[in-house]
Design an enzyme around this catalytic site. Structure first.
Site, PDB file in Angstrom:
ATOM      1  N   ARG A  69       0.832  -1.198   0.000  1.00  0.00           N
ATOM      2  CA  ARG A  69       0.000   0.000   0.000  1.00  0.00           C
ATOM      3  C   ARG A  69       0.877   1.263   0.000  1.00  0.00           C
ATOM      4  O   ARG A  69       0.588   2.240  -0.670  1.00  0.00           O
ATOM      5  CB  ARG A  69      -0.879  -0.012   1.253  1.00  0.00           C
ATOM      6  CG  ARG A  69      -2.324   0.330   1.033  1.00  0.00           C
ATOM      7  CD  ARG A  69      -3.123   0.176   2.313  1.00  0.00           C
ATOM      8  NE  ARG A  69      -4.031  -0.961   2.243  1.00  0.00           N
ATOM      9  CZ  ARG A  69      -5.158  -0.994   1.522  1.00  0.00           C
ATOM     10  NH1 ARG A  69      -5.519   0.026   0.791  1.00  0.00           N
ATOM     11  NH2 ARG A  69      -5.929  -2.047   1.529  1.00  0.00           N
ATOM     12  N   ARG A  95      -9.902   3.001  -2.779  1.00  0.00           N
ATOM     13  CA  ARG A  95      -8.715   2.478  -2.112  1.00  0.00           C
ATOM     14  C   ARG A  95      -8.574   3.186  -0.761  1.00  0.00           C
ATOM     15  O   ARG A  95      -8.773   4.403  -0.667  1.00  0.00           O
ATOM     16  CB  ARG A  95      -7.443   2.752  -2.924  1.00  0.00           C
ATOM     17  CG  ARG A  95      -7.438   2.161  -4.310  1.00  0.00           C
ATOM     18  CD  ARG A  95      -7.398   0.652  -4.320  1.00  0.00           C
ATOM     19  NE  ARG A  95      -6.273   0.092  -3.577  1.00  0.00           N
ATOM     20  CZ  ARG A  95      -6.191  -1.184  -3.232  1.00  0.00           C
ATOM     21  NH1 ARG A  95      -7.149  -2.034  -3.530  1.00  0.00           N
ATOM     22  NH2 ARG A  95      -5.144  -1.629  -2.562  1.00  0.00           N
ATOM     23  N   ASN A 111     -13.266  13.998   0.260  1.00  0.00           N
ATOM     24  CA  ASN A 111     -13.940  12.777  -0.212  1.00  0.00           C
ATOM     25  C   ASN A 111     -15.441  12.994  -0.238  1.00  0.00           C
ATOM     26  O   ASN A 111     -15.976  13.813   0.514  1.00  0.00           O
ATOM     27  CB  ASN A 111     -13.602  11.616   0.739  1.00  0.00           C
ATOM     28  CG  ASN A 111     -14.213  10.296   0.299  1.00  0.00           C
ATOM     29  OD1 ASN A 111     -14.192   9.957  -0.892  1.00  0.00           O
ATOM     30  ND2 ASN A 111     -14.771   9.550   1.244  1.00  0.00           N
ATOM     31  N   HIS A 113     -18.784  10.570   0.325  1.00  0.00           N
ATOM     32  CA  HIS A 113     -19.148   9.247   0.827  1.00  0.00           C
ATOM     33  C   HIS A 113     -20.670   9.097   0.751  1.00  0.00           C
ATOM     34  O   HIS A 113     -21.406  10.021   1.137  1.00  0.00           O
ATOM     35  CB  HIS A 113     -18.672   9.091   2.281  1.00  0.00           C
ATOM     36  CG  HIS A 113     -19.015   7.754   2.856  1.00  0.00           C
ATOM     37  ND1 HIS A 113     -18.300   6.614   2.543  1.00  0.00           N
ATOM     38  CD2 HIS A 113     -20.005   7.370   3.683  1.00  0.00           C
ATOM     39  CE1 HIS A 113     -18.855   5.587   3.177  1.00  0.00           C
ATOM     40  NE2 HIS A 113     -19.880   6.018   3.876  1.00  0.00           N
ATOM     41  N   THR A 145      -9.163  12.374   6.763  1.00  0.00           N
ATOM     42  CA  THR A 145      -8.160  12.220   7.814  1.00  0.00           C
ATOM     43  C   THR A 145      -7.764  10.747   7.854  1.00  0.00           C
ATOM     44  O   THR A 145      -8.321   9.937   7.096  1.00  0.00           O
ATOM     45  CB  THR A 145      -8.715  12.652   9.185  1.00  0.00           C
ATOM     46  OG1 THR A 145      -9.865  11.859   9.467  1.00  0.00           O
ATOM     47  CG2 THR A 145      -9.103  14.131   9.186  1.00  0.00           C
ATOM     48  N   LEU A 148     -10.916   6.238   8.622  1.00  0.00           N
ATOM     49  CA  LEU A 148     -11.779   6.040   7.446  1.00  0.00           C
ATOM     50  C   LEU A 148     -13.132   6.736   7.585  1.00  0.00           C
ATOM     51  O   LEU A 148     -13.859   6.508   8.555  1.00  0.00           O
ATOM     52  CB  LEU A 148     -12.002   4.533   7.228  1.00  0.00           C
ATOM     53  CG  LEU A 148     -12.848   4.159   6.003  1.00  0.00           C
ATOM     54  CD1 LEU A 148     -12.081   4.421   4.724  1.00  0.00           C
ATOM     55  CD2 LEU A 148     -13.289   2.709   6.081  1.00  0.00           C
ATOM     56  N   ASP A 149     -13.446   7.589   6.618  1.00  0.00           N
ATOM     57  CA  ASP A 149     -14.750   8.257   6.514  1.00  0.00           C
ATOM     58  C   ASP A 149     -15.121   9.020   7.790  1.00  0.00           C
ATOM     59  O   ASP A 149     -16.296   9.092   8.159  1.00  0.00           O
ATOM     60  CB  ASP A 149     -15.860   7.234   6.187  1.00  0.00           C
ATOM     61  CG  ASP A 149     -15.617   6.531   4.862  1.00  0.00           C
ATOM     62  OD1 ASP A 149     -15.045   7.145   3.962  1.00  0.00           O
ATOM     63  OD2 ASP A 149     -16.013   5.356   4.741  1.00  0.00           O
ATOM     64  N   GLU A 178     -25.589  13.631  -5.176  1.00  0.00           N
ATOM     65  CA  GLU A 178     -24.129  13.811  -5.099  1.00  0.00           C
ATOM     66  C   GLU A 178     -23.652  14.746  -6.200  1.00  0.00           C
ATOM     67  O   GLU A 178     -22.717  15.538  -6.006  1.00  0.00           O
ATOM     68  CB  GLU A 178     -23.412  12.462  -5.235  1.00  0.00           C
ATOM     69  CG  GLU A 178     -23.617  11.529  -4.050  1.00  0.00           C
ATOM     70  CD  GLU A 178     -22.798  10.247  -4.190  1.00  0.00           C
ATOM     71  OE1 GLU A 178     -21.604  10.326  -4.522  1.00  0.00           O
ATOM     72  OE2 GLU A 178     -23.369   9.153  -3.973  1.00  0.00           O
TER      73      GLU A 178
HETATM   74  C1  GAR Z   1     -20.446   7.476  -5.442  1.00  0.00           C
HETATM   75  O1  GAR Z   1     -21.726   7.109  -4.974  1.00  0.00           O
HETATM   76  C2  GAR Z   1     -19.533   7.800  -4.269  1.00  0.00           C
HETATM   77  O2  GAR Z   1     -20.186   8.460  -3.212  1.00  0.00           O
HETATM   78  C3  GAR Z   1     -19.112   6.414  -3.869  1.00  0.00           C
HETATM   79  O3  GAR Z   1     -18.914   5.712  -5.069  1.00  0.00           O
HETATM   80  C4  GAR Z   1     -19.753   6.274  -6.076  1.00  0.00           C
HETATM   81  C5  GAR Z   1     -18.876   6.662  -7.249  1.00  0.00           C
HETATM   82  O4  GAR Z   1     -19.638   7.022  -8.359  1.00  0.00           O
HETATM   83  N1  GAR Z   1     -17.930   6.463  -3.067  1.00  0.00           N
HETATM   84  C6  GAR Z   1     -17.609   5.544  -2.152  1.00  0.00           C
HETATM   85  O5  GAR Z   1     -18.292   4.563  -1.931  1.00  0.00           O
HETATM   86  C7  GAR Z   1     -16.311   5.805  -1.413  1.00  0.00           C
HETATM   87  N2  GAR Z   1     -16.066   4.776  -0.451  1.00  0.00           N
HETATM   88  P1  GAR Z   1     -18.944   7.799  -9.566  1.00  0.00           P
HETATM   89  O6  GAR Z   1     -17.674   7.043  -9.938  1.00  0.00           O
HETATM   90  O7  GAR Z   1     -19.956   7.742 -10.683  1.00  0.00           O
HETATM   91  O8  GAR Z   1     -18.663   9.198  -9.114  1.00  0.00           O
END
Ligand code: GAR
Length: 193
Positions: A69, A95, A111, A113, A145, A148-149, A178
């Site tokens: 990683r 990741r 980020n 989420h 940070t 995670l999340d 989103e």
């Molecule tokens: C989105 O819903 C985002 O919030 C989520 O993945 C999707 C990506 O969609 N993110 C996570 O789950 C982060 N752990 P996109 O590639 O079409 O933007």
């Protein structure tokens, strides 16, 4: 120049929404901000094609080609730093990042989420919200940070959970919000830079 680098793993619809908003609102002229590069850990991420069509620099680094990683994150940081970004945005970047990587971009790593944090960190957020009987779900933009999340929340969007919802129908409802939420949160950040 306020460069923005966006990290994706898949469809990149949030990335595309930010790119579209930046163009429509002329962020370059108004705020000196532009999406300088889109990077992915998946070479076949559909979002890379979308970005290239917009004339944005793209790059792919396959995490499976790295021994650890730490090694992957160091290579990713080198690719990011070429663009000297004021902001690094995770947009469906699937990741977990090392503490060193997070520290390097402290205060400028963001980020999105797909839950109303602090509820439902991690994966399968929509199914878990349905299983818990939640009447509302949503998405959160937050500072990243080491935990995670769990970084400071910048903005959120709320949607109802409707009778008969599946993880898929709820995910689609959240994702459409989103696409408004993330550009709005990033606009607020670039204006404050
Ligand atoms: C989105 O819903 C985002 O919030 C989520 O993945 C999707 C990506 O969609 N993110 C996570 O789950 C982060 N752990 P996109 O590639 O079409 O933007």
């Amino acid at each position: 120049k306020r460069n923005i680098v966006i990290l994706i793993s898949g469809g990149g619809s949030n990335m595309a929404a930010i790119v579209r908003t930046a163009q429509q609102e002329n962020w370059e002229q108004r705020y000196g901000a532009r999406v300088a590069a889109v990077l992915s850990n998946q070479a076949d991420a559909a979002g890379l094609l979308l970005a290239r069509e917009q004339g944005i620099a793209t790059g792919a680094l396959d995490h499976r080609a790295f021994a650890s990683r730490e090694a992957f994150d160091a290579a990713l940081a080198a690719a990011i730093d070429r663009h000297q970004p004021a902001l690094v945005l995770l947009a469906g970047f699937m990741r977990i990042l090392t503490p060193d990587f997070v520290a390097r971009y402290a205060g400028r790593l963001i980020n999105i989420h797909p839950s109303l944090l602090p509820a439902f960190t991690g994966l399968h957020t929509h199914q878990r919200a349905i299983d818990a009987g939640c009447r509302f779900a949503g998405a959160t933009v937050h500072q990243v940070t080491a935990a995670l999340d769990a970084g400071p929340i910048l903005d959120q969007a709320v949607v109802p959970v409707l009778p008969g919802d599946t993880a898929q129908t709820l995910a689609a409802r959240v994702l459409s919000q989103e696409h408004l939420l993330y550009p709005r949160a990033v606009r607020a950040l670039v204006r404050a830079l």
